[in-house]
Design a protein around this motif. Sequence first.
Motif, short mmCIF file in Angstrom:
data_model
loop_
_atom_site.label_atom_id
_atom_site.label_comp_id
_atom_site.label_asym_id
_atom_site.label_seq_id
_atom_site.Cartn_x
_atom_site.Cartn_y
_atom_site.Cartn_z
N GLN A 185 17.29 43.83 45.74
CA GLN A 185 18.14 43.48 44.60
C GLN A 185 19.60 43.54 45.00
N THR A 186 20.36 42.51 44.63
CA THR A 186 21.79 42.45 44.91
C THR A 186 22.55 42.35 43.60
N ASP A 187 23.53 43.23 43.41
CA ASP A 187 24.41 43.22 42.24
C ASP A 187 25.83 42.89 42.68
N VAL A 188 26.57 42.19 41.85
CA VAL A 188 27.94 41.78 42.16
C VAL A 188 28.86 42.14 41.01
N THR A 189 30.04 42.66 41.35
CA THR A 189 31.06 42.99 40.35
C THR A 189 32.39 42.38 40.77
N LEU A 190 33.06 41.72 39.83
CA LEU A 190 34.41 41.19 40.03
C LEU A 190 35.32 41.93 39.06
N SER A 191 36.34 42.61 39.58
CA SER A 191 37.16 43.46 38.72
C SER A 191 38.64 43.32 39.06
N LYS A 192 39.46 43.65 38.07
CA LYS A 192 40.91 43.64 38.25
C LYS A 192 41.53 44.65 37.30
N ALA A 193 42.52 45.38 37.80
CA ALA A 193 43.22 46.39 36.99
C ALA A 193 44.61 45.87 36.62
N PHE A 194 44.99 46.02 35.35
CA PHE A 194 46.30 45.65 34.85
C PHE A 194 47.04 46.93 34.46
N ARG A 195 48.23 47.12 35.03
CA ARG A 195 49.03 48.30 34.71
C ARG A 195 49.75 48.08 33.39
N LYS A 240 46.22 51.98 32.27
CA LYS A 240 45.93 50.68 32.86
C LYS A 240 44.66 50.12 32.23
N LEU A 241 44.56 48.80 32.26
CA LEU A 241 43.41 48.11 31.70
C LEU A 241 42.63 47.48 32.84
N GLU A 242 41.32 47.71 32.87
CA GLU A 242 40.48 47.12 33.91
C GLU A 242 39.53 46.11 33.29
N VAL A 243 39.51 44.92 33.87
CA VAL A 243 38.60 43.86 33.45
C VAL A 243 37.50 43.74 34.50
N ARG A 244 36.25 43.73 34.07
CA ARG A 244 35.12 43.69 34.99
C ARG A 244 34.11 42.64 34.54
N VAL A 245 33.63 41.89 35.50
CA VAL A 245 32.52 40.96 35.28
C VAL A 245 31.39 41.39 36.21
#
Length: 201
Positions: free
Chosen positions: A145-155, A161-166
């Motif tokens: 099984q392979t899982d993928v996460t795309l994330s970005k943190a906004f200061r 800070k706000l983190e957006v995750r897919v």
Amino acid sequence: SLLVNYAYQREASTEFFDDRAGFARDFTWRCRGDSPRHRVNHALSWELPVGHGRWLLKNAAKPVDLALGGWQLTTTNRWYSGRILQFNQNLIVSGNPKLDNPTRGRWFDTSLFAALPAGTTNDPANTVRKNPWTYDGLVGPGTSQTDVTLSKAFRLSERFKLEVRVESYNVFNNLNWDNPVVDFTNANFGKVISKRPGYIG
């Protein structure tokens, strides 16, 4: 960053092979356990080279950098070998039923299995076990099984800070199969007919 680990597990216990061995207090080593023998895990984190100060779009306008820059890609994979197949019924087996190229419709050689001869309960043929619990190299289907996460943190401020995750689990939609049927009396004996339940973590 890349992290890879490997684990090897071999579990065995001593048990009585049959009622006669129990009477004689004669123990036999038995490989057992529902855990796979081999486990490989990896975790990869990569800061995408896009945005201010990076390889791509390093001079991008602030709105573009805000939307496209600073993203991080993380992947994790778990690969487990098949679990040991255990035959608990009293049968006659003519050799190792392991196949070099098993399929879901024929995971092991069922033609090598036969029932004990009919007889009374006092017939030695019905009281002495003819087959081992396990066979060298005979295991069920492996799992992956392979899982993928795309994330970005906004200061937002010095403290917040706000983190957006897919996140995507089992991104390749890999189907993990359960062990084949090992009940000799079942019409699906030797076949893989169901998915492995639950998460494989």
